[in-house]
Design a protein around this motif. Sequence first.
Motif, PDB file in Angstrom:
ATOM      1  N   GLY A  42     -10.890  10.076  -3.283  1.00  0.00           N
ATOM      2  CA  GLY A  42     -11.087   8.685  -3.663  1.00  0.00           C
ATOM      3  C   GLY A  42     -10.286   8.355  -4.897  1.00  0.00           C
ATOM      4  O   GLY A  42      -9.783   9.236  -5.587  1.00  0.00           O
ATOM      5  N   GLY A  43     -10.165   7.066  -5.177  1.00  0.00           N
ATOM      6  CA  GLY A  43      -9.420   6.615  -6.340  1.00  0.00           C
ATOM      7  C   GLY A  43      -8.676   5.339  -6.032  1.00  0.00           C
ATOM      8  O   GLY A  43      -8.412   5.013  -4.864  1.00  0.00           O
ATOM      9  N   ALA A  44      -8.340   4.609  -7.086  1.00  0.00           N
ATOM     10  CA  ALA A  44      -7.755   3.279  -6.920  1.00  0.00           C
ATOM     11  C   ALA A  44      -6.443   3.288  -6.155  1.00  0.00           C
ATOM     12  O   ALA A  44      -6.101   2.312  -5.490  1.00  0.00           O
ATOM     13  N   VAL A  45      -5.676   4.385  -6.248  1.00  0.00           N
ATOM     14  CA  VAL A  45      -4.343   4.387  -5.625  1.00  0.00           C
ATOM     15  C   VAL A  45      -4.381   4.854  -4.180  1.00  0.00           C
ATOM     16  O   VAL A  45      -3.348   4.834  -3.499  1.00  0.00           O
ATOM     17  N   LEU A  46      -5.529   5.272  -3.698  1.00  0.00           N
ATOM     18  CA  LEU A  46      -5.605   5.861  -2.355  1.00  0.00           C
ATOM     19  C   LEU A  46      -5.962   4.835  -1.287  1.00  0.00           C
ATOM     20  O   LEU A  46      -6.624   3.830  -1.554  1.00  0.00           O
ATOM     21  N   THR A  47      -5.527   5.109  -0.079  1.00  0.00           N
ATOM     22  CA  THR A  47      -5.903   4.355   1.113  1.00  0.00           C
ATOM     23  C   THR A  47      -6.236   5.353   2.209  1.00  0.00           C
ATOM     24  O   THR A  47      -5.996   6.560   2.065  1.00  0.00           O
ATOM     25  N   GLN A  48      -6.780   4.874   3.313  1.00  0.00           N
ATOM     26  CA  GLN A  48      -7.087   5.762   4.426  1.00  0.00           C
ATOM     27  C   GLN A  48      -5.814   6.432   4.939  1.00  0.00           C
ATOM     28  O   GLN A  48      -5.782   7.638   5.195  1.00  0.00           O
ATOM     29  N   GLU A  49      -4.730   5.647   5.065  1.00  0.00           N
ATOM     30  CA  GLU A  49      -3.479   6.198   5.561  1.00  0.00           C
ATOM     31  C   GLU A  49      -2.943   7.283   4.626  1.00  0.00           C
ATOM     32  O   GLU A  49      -2.501   8.344   5.058  1.00  0.00           O
ATOM     33  N   TYR A  50      -3.008   6.996   3.331  1.00  0.00           N
ATOM     34  CA  TYR A  50      -2.530   7.955   2.345  1.00  0.00           C
ATOM     35  C   TYR A  50      -3.367   9.237   2.403  1.00  0.00           C
ATOM     36  O   TYR A  50      -2.844  10.362   2.360  1.00  0.00           O
ATOM     37  N   ALA A  51      -4.691   9.094   2.515  1.00  0.00           N
ATOM     38  CA  ALA A  51      -5.569  10.256   2.597  1.00  0.00           C
ATOM     39  C   ALA A  51      -5.260  11.098   3.833  1.00  0.00           C
ATOM     40  O   ALA A  51      -5.266  12.335   3.779  1.00  0.00           O
ATOM     41  N   VAL A  68      -1.078  11.767  -7.487  1.00  0.00           N
ATOM     42  CA  VAL A  68      -1.454  11.988  -6.087  1.00  0.00           C
ATOM     43  C   VAL A  68      -0.787  13.235  -5.507  1.00  0.00           C
ATOM     44  O   VAL A  68      -1.413  13.965  -4.724  1.00  0.00           O
ATOM     45  N   PRO A  69       0.472  13.557  -5.863  1.00  0.00           N
ATOM     46  CA  PRO A  69       1.032  14.819  -5.361  1.00  0.00           C
ATOM     47  C   PRO A  69       0.204  16.039  -5.743  1.00  0.00           C
ATOM     48  O   PRO A  69       0.111  16.994  -4.958  1.00  0.00           O
ATOM     49  N   ALA A  70      -0.417  16.009  -6.927  1.00  0.00           N
ATOM     50  CA  ALA A  70      -1.281  17.122  -7.318  1.00  0.00           C
ATOM     51  C   ALA A  70      -2.494  17.208  -6.403  1.00  0.00           C
ATOM     52  O   ALA A  70      -3.002  18.299  -6.110  1.00  0.00           O
ATOM     53  N   MET A  71      -2.970  16.056  -5.930  1.00  0.00           N
ATOM     54  CA  MET A  71      -4.077  16.054  -4.974  1.00  0.00           C
ATOM     55  C   MET A  71      -3.633  16.688  -3.660  1.00  0.00           C
ATOM     56  O   MET A  71      -4.367  17.503  -3.071  1.00  0.00           O
ATOM     57  N   ALA A  72      -2.438  16.342  -3.214  1.00  0.00           N
ATOM     58  CA  ALA A  72      -1.906  16.928  -1.975  1.00  0.00           C
ATOM     59  C   ALA A  72      -1.749  18.436  -2.116  1.00  0.00           C
ATOM     60  O   ALA A  72      -2.078  19.203  -1.185  1.00  0.00           O
ATOM     61  N   ASP A  73      -1.264  18.894  -3.283  1.00  0.00           N
ATOM     62  CA  ASP A  73      -1.112  20.335  -3.513  1.00  0.00           C
ATOM     63  C   ASP A  73      -2.465  21.046  -3.474  1.00  0.00           C
ATOM     64  O   ASP A  73      -2.586  22.159  -2.942  1.00  0.00           O
ATOM     65  N   THR A  74      -3.487  20.403  -4.047  1.00  0.00           N
ATOM     66  CA  THR A  74      -4.830  20.996  -4.069  1.00  0.00           C
ATOM     67  C   THR A  74      -5.372  21.150  -2.657  1.00  0.00           C
ATOM     68  O   THR A  74      -5.944  22.188  -2.288  1.00  0.00           O
ATOM     69  N   ILE A  75      -5.200  20.106  -1.833  1.00  0.00           N
ATOM     70  CA  ILE A  75      -5.691  20.157  -0.457  1.00  0.00           C
ATOM     71  C   ILE A  75      -4.963  21.253   0.328  1.00  0.00           C
ATOM     72  O   ILE A  75      -5.590  22.024   1.080  1.00  0.00           O
ATOM     73  N   ALA A  76      -3.652  21.344   0.130  1.00  0.00           N
ATOM     74  CA  ALA A  76      -2.876  22.375   0.845  1.00  0.00           C
ATOM     75  C   ALA A  76      -3.347  23.774   0.471  1.00  0.00           C
ATOM     76  O   ALA A  76      -3.473  24.662   1.342  1.00  0.00           O
ATOM     77  N   LEU A  77      -3.641  23.994  -0.816  1.00  0.00           N
ATOM     78  CA  LEU A  77      -4.094  25.308  -1.257  1.00  0.00           C
ATOM     79  C   LEU A  77      -5.500  25.607  -0.742  1.00  0.00           C
ATOM     80  O   LEU A  77      -5.820  26.753  -0.388  1.00  0.00           O
ATOM     81  N   LEU A 115       0.821  -1.200   0.000  1.00  0.00           N
ATOM     82  CA  LEU A 115       0.000   0.000   0.000  1.00  0.00           C
ATOM     83  C   LEU A 115       0.860   1.258   0.000  1.00  0.00           C
ATOM     84  O   LEU A 115       1.913   1.302   0.637  1.00  0.00           O
ATOM     85  N   PRO A 116       0.411   2.305  -0.712  1.00  0.00           N
ATOM     86  CA  PRO A 116       1.210   3.536  -0.758  1.00  0.00           C
ATOM     87  C   PRO A 116       0.952   4.430   0.451  1.00  0.00           C
ATOM     88  O   PRO A 116      -0.096   4.391   1.079  1.00  0.00           O
ATOM     89  N   ARG A 117       1.945   5.239   0.768  1.00  0.00           N
ATOM     90  CA  ARG A 117       1.780   6.289   1.764  1.00  0.00           C
ATOM     91  C   ARG A 117       2.723   7.433   1.382  1.00  0.00           C
ATOM     92  O   ARG A 117       3.602   7.280   0.529  1.00  0.00           O
ATOM     93  N   SER A 118       2.518   8.577   1.992  1.00  0.00           N
ATOM     94  CA  SER A 118       3.321   9.743   1.674  1.00  0.00           C
ATOM     95  C   SER A 118       4.337  10.001   2.784  1.00  0.00           C
ATOM     96  O   SER A 118       3.987  10.006   3.967  1.00  0.00           O
ATOM     97  N   GLU A 119       5.583  10.182   2.391  1.00  0.00           N
ATOM     98  CA  GLU A 119       6.648  10.542   3.335  1.00  0.00           C
ATOM     99  C   GLU A 119       7.444  11.701   2.743  1.00  0.00           C
ATOM    100  O   GLU A 119       8.059  11.557   1.680  1.00  0.00           O
ATOM    101  N   ASP A 120       7.414  12.825   3.426  1.00  0.00           N
ATOM    102  CA  ASP A 120       8.148  14.010   2.980  1.00  0.00           C
ATOM    103  C   ASP A 120       7.833  14.366   1.531  1.00  0.00           C
ATOM    104  O   ASP A 120       8.723  14.720   0.747  1.00  0.00           O
ATOM    105  N   GLY A 121       6.555  14.240   1.175  1.00  0.00           N
ATOM    106  CA  GLY A 121       6.135  14.605  -0.167  1.00  0.00           C
ATOM    107  C   GLY A 121       6.386  13.538  -1.218  1.00  0.00           C
ATOM    108  O   GLY A 121       6.093  13.751  -2.398  1.00  0.00           O
ATOM    109  N   ARG A 122       6.944  12.398  -0.816  1.00  0.00           N
ATOM    110  CA  ARG A 122       7.206  11.308  -1.747  1.00  0.00           C
ATOM    111  C   ARG A 122       6.246  10.162  -1.473  1.00  0.00           C
ATOM    112  O   ARG A 122       5.856   9.910  -0.334  1.00  0.00           O
ATOM    113  N   THR A 123       5.861   9.455  -2.552  1.00  0.00           N
ATOM    114  CA  THR A 123       5.028   8.278  -2.404  1.00  0.00           C
ATOM    115  C   THR A 123       5.914   7.064  -2.182  1.00  0.00           C
ATOM    116  O   THR A 123       6.800   6.768  -2.997  1.00  0.00           O
TER     117      THR A 123
END
Length: 809
Positions: A767-776, A745-754, A240-248
């Motif tokens: 939502g989306g196939a690449v997302l998980t609760q932890e990633y969100a 997904v980084p574009a999603m993170a940028d959108t949320i930050a803005l 499963l993917p997760r984000s660390e320091d802006g990296r997947t």
Amino acid sequence: MNVMECIRKGLFYLDGGTGSCLQERGLKPGELPETWNISRPEEIIALNRAYFEAGSHAVCANTFGANGLKFDGISTPSVAEIIHAAISCAKTARDTAAGGQADRFVALDIGPLGHLLAPLGDVPFERAVELFAEQVRAGAEAGADFILIETMNDSYETKAAVLAAKENCSLPVFASNVYDESGKLMTGATPEAMVAMLEGLGADAVGINCSLGPERMLELLPRFVQCASVPILVKPNAGLPRSEDGRTVYDVGPEEFAAVMGQIAAGGARIVGGCCGTTPEYLRALTERTRDIAPMPVTPKHRSVISSYSHAVEFGGAPVLIGERINPTGKKRFKEALRSHDIGYILREGIAQEEQGVHVLDVNVGLPEIDEPAMLTDCVRELQGVSGLPLQLDTSSPVAMERAMRIYNGKPMINSVNGNPESMDAVFPLVRKYGGLVVCLTLDEQGIPDSAEGRFAIAERIARRAAEYGIGIHDLIFDPLAMTISSDQNAAQVTLATIPLIRERLGACCSLGISNISFGLPNRDFITASFFTMALTQGLSAAIMNPYSAEMRKAYFSYLALANLDPNCQEYIRYAQDVTVETASPAAAPATRRSETPEGLQGAIIRGLNEESARLAREALSTLEPLTLINEQIVPALDIVGQGFENKTVFLPQLLMSAEAAKAAFEEARKKMPITGEVGPAVILATVKGDIHDIGKNIVKALMENYGYHVIDLGRDVPPETIVEAAVRDDVKLVGLSALMTTTVPAMADTIALLREKKPDCRVVVGGAVLTQEYADQIGADRYAKNAMESVRYAAQVFQQAAQEPKAD
């Protein structure tokens, strides 16, 4: 040595992830990976070379999203330019790699278009075929060694891609799909259904990739092994993917990945590799761990099977019931429906039979005065929109048959062929191309033999001719023909004697049109049901029958219990407890099966019947207020469907068809409501920058609108600034963001930050196939929605809370 010869020798290693690796090499959020084939070919060559040197037999050219919806040749490079450049890079890597496998190949990699196909989406089936065909032609011209169709989450789109490949090149075709944690595609198909359809279409390998990690794919693998007669492909994500320091990053490392892949290789997979998050290091660990594993042999399973978009039905075990009522013979009202193109009537007939428990629907719309090819394709398309049952395409017209087989979502049953050479030469090429289980009538140009041996001789001749077309005996089901005993007292005995001859000498299944046996007799069901039981004891596998017949249903469930085909008599008990039986006279009302689906408007919405829903809404509005209708009938129906979707008892096609039916009913209610200018709470939906896949977003939109929300759909590939600007301008309290690709997904993170900076009171659901609760959680979303209904429920929660907050003075 070609690729299939190499696969027959032993384990065949594919490569790992591409998009996630290119991110590490500098691919920007939203940048299309395929453009690097032209702008930065040295990076693509280096990645491909690293996979070859790690031990991959084949690398996938960087063509996953290289389709005409992204590359138009005007504002962007053309599809052909992108694909030729990608395959050139892969060939250069193959020729310059040091070490690795002696045999090396290049795959044309084909991913999904990012749109649902009609009728659920906006891309017509033949348009999808042509888009994929453009990729295939370019790949074949550029020198690809085989086609890998992967990451497909819709059976219909998978069929379009495989057809395009088969029609436009002679290369081997591998097809791999994305399964969720329940073991189904997004649109509902099981592994058994996909294997049936793909093997029918001639796929050279089938399998699973993306979405799941290796442990979950190991759990699914036995289902493929049990039913697949071609090599099995397995390409898991690195967990499963997760984000660390802006990296997947992913939670399964190379050694852990390789350890589980060793079990997968030993457990039946022959083609192995990695998907999102895997790198050359993963492939090196995989090849080293599995070097000494001898894969299981690929063996033909000889399954007589058909499928729909959701499931497979196998013949040869418990008898299969085929509903006979979609047929104009002797039905005045049905003929009127065909002449007036009243599809709604036909859909209701199909749904009613499904609720009576049949496993397959026979579809016969043959009338001399109508356009049968057009009517049959319309009926097939519409029936598959409201029912998950496989269909038997019943026509004597080869033109109608081909058109219906082409657009059918699954592997159909074909009714029929006979021993006349003209019949076989018309039907068998279609079955060879599209796949199908063919009903073979034991008659020929001389008529119907009056002996069991005569009918068997025709069956044997049909089997030999089918083999010449490459069609195995398991794809033939023989009809030994039930003739009426009122004109020939020996008719039943001849039919019953033919069944075991076909079963024992040919090893094939048999099906019968049961009702013919009693033609011309009073109380026909008595004779028909008794004959049905006698035929079952002789080995009958399927029957075309009247599902409303109480006698037939009694015979069927009683036989299952007596033949030890009903564990603990559970089906018989369920049936017997669920019927009412009148015993006063032979003409009494038949036993009935109670349907769990509500009747009236709610039932029409749940069943996805648009015209029926609109009509019933108009009728109800003569006595009900519009808001009462909406709150007491339309919304509860949507809730029932939504709960079924969340519980995996209702699948995406049914969900969307029900949403359309609800929309039709809503429109009738709105016509009766005063014009106030008021709209429901506003919700912004968007697919984030760099991602052109809008399937998930469109599903959420359809449901949101039916629950009364005002959806501001910003589309796909939407920059963060555009989303934030709309949220501020319209004072929107909820934004829904979708992403399918890890690279976006980084574009999603940028959108949320803005949004947090410019509109802090706005909630964000993702939502989306690449997302998980932890990633969100890591990218700052307020809610992760696993499916569309969760988004709707979260919206209700957000706006309920907003309504309870005190208003500013």
